[in-house]
Design a protein around this motif. Structure first.
Motif, short mmCIF file in Angstrom:
data_model
loop_
_atom_site.label_atom_id
_atom_site.label_comp_id
_atom_site.label_asym_id
_atom_site.label_seq_id
_atom_site.Cartn_x
_atom_site.Cartn_y
_atom_site.Cartn_z
N ALA A 114 0.84 -1.20 0.00
CA ALA A 114 0.00 0.00 0.00
C ALA A 114 0.87 1.24 0.00
O ALA A 114 0.59 2.22 -0.72
CB ALA A 114 -0.92 -0.01 1.22
N GLY A 115 1.95 1.21 0.75
CA GLY A 115 2.86 2.35 0.80
C GLY A 115 3.57 2.60 -0.51
O GLY A 115 3.77 3.76 -0.91
N VAL A 116 3.94 1.53 -1.20
CA VAL A 116 4.60 1.68 -2.51
C VAL A 116 3.67 2.40 -3.48
O VAL A 116 4.09 3.29 -4.24
CB VAL A 116 5.01 0.31 -3.07
N MET A 117 2.39 2.03 -3.47
CA MET A 117 1.44 2.65 -4.40
C MET A 117 1.23 4.12 -4.07
O MET A 117 1.25 4.98 -4.96
CB MET A 117 0.12 1.89 -4.40
N THR A 118 1.05 4.43 -2.79
CA THR A 118 0.80 5.83 -2.43
C THR A 118 2.05 6.69 -2.64
O THR A 118 1.95 7.87 -2.99
CB THR A 118 0.34 5.96 -0.98
N ARG A 119 3.22 6.09 -2.48
CA ARG A 119 4.46 6.85 -2.62
C ARG A 119 4.83 7.09 -4.08
O ARG A 119 5.18 8.20 -4.47
CB ARG A 119 5.59 6.12 -1.89
N HIS A 120 4.76 6.03 -4.89
CA HIS A 120 5.22 6.13 -6.27
C HIS A 120 4.12 6.51 -7.26
O HIS A 120 4.43 6.85 -8.41
CB HIS A 120 5.86 4.80 -6.70
N GLN A 121 2.87 6.42 -6.84
CA GLN A 121 1.75 6.78 -7.72
C GLN A 121 0.84 7.78 -7.03
O GLN A 121 -0.39 7.70 -7.13
CB GLN A 121 0.97 5.51 -8.09
N ALA A 122 1.44 8.74 -6.36
CA ALA A 122 0.66 9.68 -5.55
C ALA A 122 -0.37 10.44 -6.38
O ALA A 122 -1.54 10.55 -5.99
CB ALA A 122 1.60 10.66 -4.85
N GLU A 123 0.03 10.94 -7.55
CA GLU A 123 -0.92 11.70 -8.37
C GLU A 123 -2.01 10.79 -8.93
O GLU A 123 -3.19 11.15 -8.95
CB GLU A 123 -0.17 12.41 -9.49
N ALA A 124 -1.62 9.60 -9.38
CA ALA A 124 -2.60 8.65 -9.91
C ALA A 124 -3.54 8.19 -8.80
O ALA A 124 -4.75 8.00 -9.03
CB ALA A 124 -1.90 7.45 -10.54
N TRP A 125 -3.02 8.00 -7.59
CA TRP A 125 -3.85 7.63 -6.45
C TRP A 125 -4.94 8.68 -6.24
O TRP A 125 -6.11 8.35 -6.01
CB TRP A 125 -2.98 7.49 -5.20
N GLY A 126 -4.56 9.95 -6.33
CA GLY A 126 -5.53 11.03 -6.14
C GLY A 126 -6.56 11.11 -7.25
O GLY A 126 -7.69 11.56 -7.02
N ARG A 127 -6.19 10.67 -8.46
CA ARG A 127 -7.12 10.73 -9.60
C ARG A 127 -8.09 9.56 -9.62
O ARG A 127 -9.10 9.61 -10.31
CB ARG A 127 -6.34 10.73 -10.92
N THR A 128 -7.77 8.48 -8.92
CA THR A 128 -8.53 7.23 -9.05
C THR A 128 -9.32 6.90 -7.80
O THR A 128 -9.06 7.41 -6.71
CB THR A 128 -7.58 6.06 -9.37
N LYS A 129 -10.26 5.98 -7.99
CA LYS A 129 -11.14 5.55 -6.89
C LYS A 129 -10.99 4.07 -6.59
O LYS A 129 -11.14 3.64 -5.45
CB LYS A 129 -12.59 5.88 -7.26
N TYR A 130 -10.71 3.27 -7.63
CA TYR A 130 -10.62 1.82 -7.49
C TYR A 130 -9.16 1.39 -7.68
O TYR A 130 -8.62 1.49 -8.78
CB TYR A 130 -11.52 1.13 -8.52
N ARG A 131 -8.55 0.96 -6.59
CA ARG A 131 -7.11 0.68 -6.60
C ARG A 131 -6.88 -0.78 -6.23
O ARG A 131 -7.45 -1.28 -5.27
CB ARG A 131 -6.38 1.61 -5.64
N ARG A 132 -6.04 -1.44 -7.03
CA ARG A 132 -5.80 -2.88 -6.84
C ARG A 132 -4.31 -3.19 -6.91
O ARG A 132 -3.57 -2.53 -7.64
CB ARG A 132 -6.49 -3.70 -7.95
N TRP A 133 -3.91 -4.20 -6.18
CA TRP A 133 -2.63 -4.86 -6.41
C TRP A 133 -2.92 -6.26 -6.93
O TRP A 133 -3.71 -7.00 -6.33
CB TRP A 133 -1.81 -4.97 -5.12
N PHE A 134 -2.31 -6.63 -8.04
CA PHE A 134 -2.36 -7.99 -8.57
C PHE A 134 -1.04 -8.67 -8.20
O PHE A 134 0.03 -8.20 -8.59
CB PHE A 134 -2.52 -7.99 -10.09
N LEU A 135 -1.15 -9.82 -7.51
CA LEU A 135 0.02 -10.48 -6.95
C LEU A 135 0.04 -11.96 -7.31
O LEU A 135 -0.98 -12.55 -7.68
CB LEU A 135 0.02 -10.34 -5.42
N GLY A 136 1.20 -12.57 -7.17
CA GLY A 136 1.36 -14.00 -7.37
C GLY A 136 1.99 -14.63 -6.12
O GLY A 136 1.61 -14.34 -5.01
#
Length: 259
Positions: A171-193
């Motif tokens: 969650a921290g990686v997404m908010t840190r590296h995609q801060a502007e995209a996080w603010g533009r979006t509503k539905y946020r996912r991580w796809f993992l294996g």
């Protein structure tokens, strides 16, 4: 847009049913199963602007000719040379992309780097980048980093193998590296294996984390450790404004029965 998500494929793995109590498995069988999966999912998908081929990592069972995991040096059960596996991996992903181009105007390709194929996944991605360098309908996302992101309307998708990192740090990686995209979006996912079975967690930070099934059966190590899960592949369709609107996850048994 529709995401076709392949869990850890482990191409090149060999397994013996008498040992694992599951099924005999080798490279040829793995390739056949992946082709069955992409053929079926593409046939079921509506025609759309975008399709995403998402490999969440460990597409190949081994990283190099040493047949050991890069991090811990565990010896892998392999049924062929690593060079054969790499050729097969490139071939089958190109097959998948070709099929997807029959339904989608453009295709995004993500090859996450796993703990089994850290370097092999990078080499595979370079091959695909070169293969589609002059094809405007195909975009191969670079995988120099272990983290990839796709922004689609109100959707933000992160792709990572899931090894060496926990839920909170993801969650921290997404908010840190995609801060502007996080603010533009509503539905946020991580796809993992990595874990080879279905786990879904809606995190209080505002992101849902999901790991995916694999089509591959258990190998000797997983069998001896008591692991096991259903064999499935997943397709998820996203609306630009309303997030996920549909998904299907056919079992391998059904795919083989339809063949």
């Amino acid at each position: 847009a529709s995401a076709i998500v392949f869990g850890d494929a482990h191409l090149g793995m060999i397994a013996h049913a008498v040992e694992t109590l599951a099924e005999d498995y080798d490279l040829d069988k793995a390739l056949a199963d992946i082709k069955l999966a992409i053929d079926y999912l593409v046939s079921c998908s509506p025609a759309q602007e975008e399709g995403w081929f998402i490999n969440v990592g460990d597409f190949t069972h081994t990283n190099d000719l040493g047949n050991k995991t890069p991090g811990h040096g565990h010896v892998m059960d392999t049924g062929c040379r690593h060079t054969q596996t790499m050729r097969a991996a490139g071939h089958v992903i190109r097959y998948c992309i070709t099929q997807m181009l029959t339904k989608y105007k453009t295709v995004k390709v993500v090859n996450a780097r796993g703990n089994h194929d850290m370097d092999a996944a990078f080499a595979l991605n370079m091959f695909l980048e070169a293969s589609y360098e002059k094809e405007p309908r195909v975009e191969v996302l670079q995988n120099d980093s272990k983290f990839n992101f796709i922004e689609f309307g109100q959707n933000l998708i992160g792709i990572n193998h899931g090894d060496r990192i926990n839920t909170l740090r993801l969650a921290g990686v997404m908010t840190r590296h995609q801060a502007e995209a996080w603010g533009r979006t509503k539905y946020r996912r991580w796809f993992l294996g990595h874990v080879h079975h279905k786990v879904v967690q809606e995190h209080e930070t505002g992101v849902t984390l999901e790991s995916f099934h694999t089509l591959a059966p258990i190998d000797a190590w997983h069998a001896e450790s008591g692991y096991g899960a259903e064999s499935r592949v997943t397709m998820i369709t996203f609306h630009r404004e309303h997030g996920e609107v549909n998904r299907m996850s056919p079992s391998l048994d059904m795919l083989r029965a339809l063949a």
